[in-house]
Design a protein around this motif. Structure first.
Motif, PDB file in Angstrom:
ATOM      1  N   LYS A 130       6.640  11.787 -11.132  1.00  0.00           N
ATOM      2  CA  LYS A 130       8.020  11.441 -11.445  1.00  0.00           C
ATOM      3  C   LYS A 130       8.806  11.052 -10.190  1.00  0.00           C
ATOM      4  O   LYS A 130       9.484  10.025 -10.170  1.00  0.00           O
ATOM      5  CB  LYS A 130       8.711  12.621 -12.137  1.00  0.00           C
ATOM      6  N   VAL A 131       8.743  11.891  -9.171  1.00  0.00           N
ATOM      7  CA  VAL A 131       9.551  11.693  -7.965  1.00  0.00           C
ATOM      8  C   VAL A 131       8.696  12.027  -6.742  1.00  0.00           C
ATOM      9  O   VAL A 131       7.931  12.997  -6.751  1.00  0.00           O
ATOM     10  CB  VAL A 131      10.813  12.594  -7.972  1.00  0.00           C
ATOM     11  N   ALA A 176       0.829  -1.212   0.000  1.00  0.00           N
ATOM     12  CA  ALA A 176       0.000   0.000   0.000  1.00  0.00           C
ATOM     13  C   ALA A 176       0.859   1.256   0.000  1.00  0.00           C
ATOM     14  O   ALA A 176       0.581   2.219  -0.734  1.00  0.00           O
ATOM     15  CB  ALA A 176      -0.932   0.006   1.210  1.00  0.00           C
ATOM     16  N   THR A 177       1.921   1.271   0.805  1.00  0.00           N
ATOM     17  CA  THR A 177       2.717   2.494   0.898  1.00  0.00           C
ATOM     18  C   THR A 177       3.637   2.669  -0.305  1.00  0.00           C
ATOM     19  O   THR A 177       3.999   3.802  -0.647  1.00  0.00           O
ATOM     20  CB  THR A 177       3.516   2.547   2.214  1.00  0.00           C
ATOM     21  N   ARG A 178       4.004   1.573  -0.976  1.00  0.00           N
ATOM     22  CA  ARG A 178       4.715   1.720  -2.252  1.00  0.00           C
ATOM     23  C   ARG A 178       3.782   2.334  -3.298  1.00  0.00           C
ATOM     24  O   ARG A 178       4.179   3.217  -4.068  1.00  0.00           O
ATOM     25  CB  ARG A 178       5.258   0.374  -2.725  1.00  0.00           C
ATOM     26  N   ALA A 179       2.548   1.852  -3.342  1.00  0.00           N
ATOM     27  CA  ALA A 179       1.566   2.426  -4.265  1.00  0.00           C
ATOM     28  C   ALA A 179       1.356   3.904  -3.966  1.00  0.00           C
ATOM     29  O   ALA A 179       1.268   4.740  -4.878  1.00  0.00           O
ATOM     30  CB  ALA A 179       0.243   1.663  -4.169  1.00  0.00           C
ATOM     31  N   ALA A 180       1.289   4.233  -2.667  1.00  0.00           N
ATOM     32  CA  ALA A 180       1.142   5.632  -2.279  1.00  0.00           C
ATOM     33  C   ALA A 180       2.312   6.461  -2.805  1.00  0.00           C
ATOM     34  O   ALA A 180       2.118   7.517  -3.426  1.00  0.00           O
ATOM     35  CB  ALA A 180       1.053   5.742  -0.755  1.00  0.00           C
ATOM     36  N   ALA A 181       3.531   5.975  -2.569  1.00  0.00           N
ATOM     37  CA  ALA A 181       4.716   6.709  -3.010  1.00  0.00           C
ATOM     38  C   ALA A 181       4.721   6.913  -4.521  1.00  0.00           C
ATOM     39  O   ALA A 181       5.072   7.995  -5.016  1.00  0.00           O
ATOM     40  CB  ALA A 181       5.974   5.967  -2.562  1.00  0.00           C
ATOM     41  N   ALA A 182       4.314   5.886  -5.256  1.00  0.00           N
ATOM     42  CA  ALA A 182       4.282   5.986  -6.718  1.00  0.00           C
ATOM     43  C   ALA A 182       3.238   6.990  -7.193  1.00  0.00           C
ATOM     44  O   ALA A 182       3.307   7.474  -8.326  1.00  0.00           O
ATOM     45  CB  ALA A 182       3.999   4.617  -7.329  1.00  0.00           C
ATOM     46  N   GLY A 183       2.292   7.316  -6.334  1.00  0.00           N
ATOM     47  CA  GLY A 183       1.253   8.282  -6.680  1.00  0.00           C
ATOM     48  C   GLY A 183       1.451   9.656  -6.087  1.00  0.00           C
ATOM     49  O   GLY A 183       0.545  10.495  -6.143  1.00  0.00           O
ATOM     50  N   GLY A 184       2.625   9.914  -5.500  1.00  0.00           N
ATOM     51  CA  GLY A 184       2.875  11.223  -4.931  1.00  0.00           C
ATOM     52  C   GLY A 184       2.264  11.440  -3.561  1.00  0.00           C
ATOM     53  O   GLY A 184       2.249  12.558  -3.041  1.00  0.00           O
ATOM     54  N   VAL A 194      14.309  10.707  -1.039  1.00  0.00           N
ATOM     55  CA  VAL A 194      13.620  10.217  -2.232  1.00  0.00           C
ATOM     56  C   VAL A 194      13.139   8.787  -1.971  1.00  0.00           C
ATOM     57  O   VAL A 194      13.948   7.884  -1.728  1.00  0.00           O
ATOM     58  CB  VAL A 194      14.544  10.263  -3.461  1.00  0.00           C
ATOM     59  N   VAL A 195      11.827   8.587  -2.016  1.00  0.00           N
ATOM     60  CA  VAL A 195      11.268   7.244  -1.807  1.00  0.00           C
ATOM     61  C   VAL A 195      10.784   6.613  -3.103  1.00  0.00           C
ATOM     62  O   VAL A 195      10.622   5.389  -3.176  1.00  0.00           O
ATOM     63  CB  VAL A 195      10.125   7.269  -0.774  1.00  0.00           C
ATOM     64  N   TYR A 196      10.588   7.461  -4.132  1.00  0.00           N
ATOM     65  CA  TYR A 196      10.153   6.951  -5.436  1.00  0.00           C
ATOM     66  C   TYR A 196      10.729   7.864  -6.506  1.00  0.00           C
ATOM     67  O   TYR A 196      10.688   9.099  -6.378  1.00  0.00           O
ATOM     68  CB  TYR A 196       8.626   6.932  -5.525  1.00  0.00           C
ATOM     69  N   VAL A 228       5.964  16.141  -4.034  1.00  0.00           N
ATOM     70  CA  VAL A 228       5.713  15.329  -5.223  1.00  0.00           C
ATOM     71  C   VAL A 228       6.100  16.172  -6.434  1.00  0.00           C
ATOM     72  O   VAL A 228       5.731  17.347  -6.541  1.00  0.00           O
ATOM     73  CB  VAL A 228       4.247  14.862  -5.311  1.00  0.00           C
ATOM     74  N   ILE A 229       6.901  15.569  -7.295  1.00  0.00           N
ATOM     75  CA  ILE A 229       7.356  16.213  -8.526  1.00  0.00           C
ATOM     76  C   ILE A 229       6.664  15.490  -9.673  1.00  0.00           C
ATOM     77  O   ILE A 229       6.819  14.275  -9.831  1.00  0.00           O
ATOM     78  CB  ILE A 229       8.889  16.131  -8.650  1.00  0.00           C
ATOM     79  N   TRP A 230       5.872  16.237 -10.452  1.00  0.00           N
ATOM     80  CA  TRP A 230       5.029  15.570 -11.450  1.00  0.00           C
ATOM     81  C   TRP A 230       4.860  16.451 -12.679  1.00  0.00           C
ATOM     82  O   TRP A 230       5.104  17.652 -12.643  1.00  0.00           O
ATOM     83  CB  TRP A 230       3.690  15.171 -10.852  1.00  0.00           C
ATOM     84  N   ASP A 231       4.440  15.794 -13.747  1.00  0.00           N
ATOM     85  CA  ASP A 231       4.221  16.472 -15.025  1.00  0.00           C
ATOM     86  C   ASP A 231       2.721  16.523 -15.279  1.00  0.00           C
ATOM     87  O   ASP A 231       2.108  15.505 -15.625  1.00  0.00           O
ATOM     88  CB  ASP A 231       4.939  15.716 -16.142  1.00  0.00           C
ATOM     89  N   PRO A 232       2.090  17.683 -15.122  1.00  0.00           N
ATOM     90  CA  PRO A 232       0.639  17.770 -15.288  1.00  0.00           C
ATOM     91  C   PRO A 232       0.158  17.482 -16.702  1.00  0.00           C
ATOM     92  O   PRO A 232      -1.030  17.183 -16.899  1.00  0.00           O
ATOM     93  CB  PRO A 232       0.322  19.220 -14.901  1.00  0.00           C
ATOM     94  N   GLU A 233       1.046  17.574 -17.682  1.00  0.00           N
ATOM     95  CA  GLU A 233       0.646  17.373 -19.080  1.00  0.00           C
ATOM     96  C   GLU A 233       0.864  15.940 -19.566  1.00  0.00           C
ATOM     97  O   GLU A 233       0.298  15.528 -20.576  1.00  0.00           O
ATOM     98  CB  GLU A 233       1.429  18.323 -19.996  1.00  0.00           C
ATOM     99  N   LYS A 234       1.669  15.190 -18.859  1.00  0.00           N
ATOM    100  CA  LYS A 234       2.047  13.844 -19.309  1.00  0.00           C
ATOM    101  C   LYS A 234       0.878  12.881 -19.155  1.00  0.00           C
ATOM    102  O   LYS A 234       0.279  12.773 -18.094  1.00  0.00           O
ATOM    103  CB  LYS A 234       3.244  13.337 -18.506  1.00  0.00           C
ATOM    104  N   GLU A 235       0.578  12.147 -20.211  1.00  0.00           N
ATOM    105  CA  GLU A 235      -0.494  11.151 -20.175  1.00  0.00           C
ATOM    106  C   GLU A 235       0.095   9.755 -20.048  1.00  0.00           C
ATOM    107  O   GLU A 235       1.193   9.467 -20.528  1.00  0.00           O
ATOM    108  CB  GLU A 235      -1.363  11.246 -21.431  1.00  0.00           C
ATOM    109  N   PHE A 236      -0.656   8.883 -19.381  1.00  0.00           N
ATOM    110  CA  PHE A 236      -0.275   7.480 -19.273  1.00  0.00           C
ATOM    111  C   PHE A 236      -1.541   6.657 -19.115  1.00  0.00           C
ATOM    112  O   PHE A 236      -2.617   7.184 -18.818  1.00  0.00           O
ATOM    113  CB  PHE A 236       0.671   7.249 -18.081  1.00  0.00           C
ATOM    114  N   THR A 237      -1.417   5.358 -19.321  1.00  0.00           N
ATOM    115  CA  THR A 237      -2.557   4.447 -19.204  1.00  0.00           C
ATOM    116  C   THR A 237      -2.349   3.515 -18.020  1.00  0.00           C
ATOM    117  O   THR A 237      -1.265   2.967 -17.832  1.00  0.00           O
ATOM    118  CB  THR A 237      -2.713   3.620 -20.495  1.00  0.00           C
TER     119      THR A 237
END
Length: 420
Positions: free
Chosen positions: A386-387, A44-52, A394-396, A352-361
């Motif tokens: 991203k991070v 659960a906490t890995r999933a959390a980290a991957a989601g910021g 840095v956890v992710y 959380v460092i993220w790209d608001p324009e980047k799309e993914f599936t």
């Protein structure tokens, strides 16, 4: 180019990416100990980290034992020790007969308490009667703690016509809006009477919003959350037998969904959370496709930021709104706002460092929670993490996790109330 100085030792160049406070998800069912086949702290906490998400607050159910006594709280802490990739706080629970456990749990650092006004779905966490709630409210007065309500009540309404259990509409008719409306009427009355902080979890229906507005105007210390699934999904689009969409309260129609978005913009709903409530695939009754028998819960912990931004950005919400709804308000609910939810001096360096324009599936390969079943499989989302940084570490980063879990347990410090 943006540069972030980490622990005075190295610089992280994040280019044109967005830098935001780490997300605080205050509604997560980790289910460990006791139901770790459903989910666990490691996954659960890995999933959390991957989601910021840099902080989660774990619900008192569906673990066995539930977090309803001080002893059970300590058992949960032991289960979580050494397994958390992000910081973790804990809710306690109010059930019949445990009123004398509440203040000891407050002193031990729980964030607050949750109760159900209807069957919880698991027998070890029974729902409360009117007398139980009044007893709990008396215990919580003067503590600064908060009581969370699963706000549905059984009401006398025309029996739902028997329908095909494979059709979502059959399940939806079995839990009409009036169940939420009447439960929230009860909550607002209690909140005004006792002046104890109250919080409505996972609001799905727009019908009670006027009750909520009126109670707040009258001085009720009341807050409200909704979830990513109520803001992103709608009943009309749920296919037959698609039991991965079942949750309680249910996902309602498009018109209702848009009213929730309007309430969010107006400030009538305070925050957006995941209500991550996973289970093993067999409990979703995928083979039979029977909505009436399937477990009610949706997994979305990892994708909350992207789900929110994909829909919110189309409706005129800003990055500041995202910070308020996903970070600041959840931290304030849990009394973690002295260290979480904002990028200000003295707070934890949760980013959380993220790209608001980047799309993914969303696909099984990029899902990190234990059981991959989610209604979002195959959905294209906008806004990629991203991070993720927790307290400067840095956890992710770009699909990889820290070699060791770096999260810590969070204990909420409150004033000692006068004896009853």
């Amino acid at each position: 180019c943006q540069q972030i100085y980490i622990n005075h030792s190295f610089v992280l160049d994040v280019g044109n990416s967005m830098v935001m406070p780490g997300i605080v998800d205050c509604h997560v069912h980790v289910n460990e100990p006791g139901r770790s086949s459903w989910e666990g702290y490691w996954t659960a906490t890995r999933a959390a980290a991957a989601g910021g998400v840099t902080t989660i607050v774990d619900m008192p159910l569906n673990s066995i034992p539930p977090t309803t006594t001080l002893r059970n709280f300590h058992e949960k802490l032991r289960a979580a020790t050494g397994q958390c990739f992000v910081d973790t706080a804990f809710w306690g629970g109010v059930i019949p007969g445990n009123k004398l456990e509440l203040r000891p749990m407050i002193q031990a650092g729980v964030a607050g308490f949750k109760c159900f006004l209807i069957h919880s779905g698991v027998d070890e966490f029974p729902h409360v009667s009117d007398a139980d709630v009044h007893a709990a409210m008396k215990q919580l007065q003067g503590t600064g703690s908060v009581l969370l309500f699963h706000a549905e009540q059984e009401v006398q309404h025309p029996a739902a016509e028997k329908g095909d259990p494979h059709e979502y509409s059959t399940f939806l008719r079995s839990r009409p809006d009036i169940m939420e409306l009447e439960a929230i009427r009860t909550v607002t009355q209690l909140c005004l009477q006792y002046q104890v902080r109250c919080h409505i979890v996972h609001l799905s229906s727009a019908q009670p919003l006027e009750l909520i507005r009126s109670a707040r105007k009258a001085g009720a210390p009341l807050t409200v959350e909704t979830t990513h699934h109520y803001l992103n999904l709608c009943a009309e689009n749920i296919p037959a037998r698609a039991t991965q969409f079942k949750c309680c309260p249910p996902i309602r129609d498009t018109a209702n969904r848009e009213l929730l978005w309007s309430a969010l913009k107006a400030g009538d709903i305070d925050m957006v959370v995941s209500d991550h409530s996973p289970c093993t695939p067999d409990l979703k009754c995928l083979d039979s496709g029977d909505f009436t028998q399937a477990w009610g819960g949706i997994s979305s912990l990892q994708f909350g930021l992207s789900l929110f931004w994909t829909s919110a950005s189309k409706r005129g919400f800003s990055f500041f709104d995202a910070v308020r709804l996903l970070c600041k308000e959840p931290a304030q609910l849990c009394r973690l706002d002295n260290q979480k939810g904002s990028l200000i001096p003295g707070h934890d360096a949760d980013l959380v460092i993220w790209d608001p324009e980047k799309e993914f599936t969303v696909n099984e390969d990029n899902i990190h929670h234990k059981n991959k079943l989610t209604p979002y499989l195959g959905l294209a989302l906008r806004g990629k993490v991203k991070v993720t940084i927790v307290r400067g570490k840095v956890v992710y980063s770009h699909g990889s996790f820290s070699s060791q879990p770096l999260g810590k347990h969070l204990f909420i410090q409150r004033k000692t109330p006068a004896p009853l």
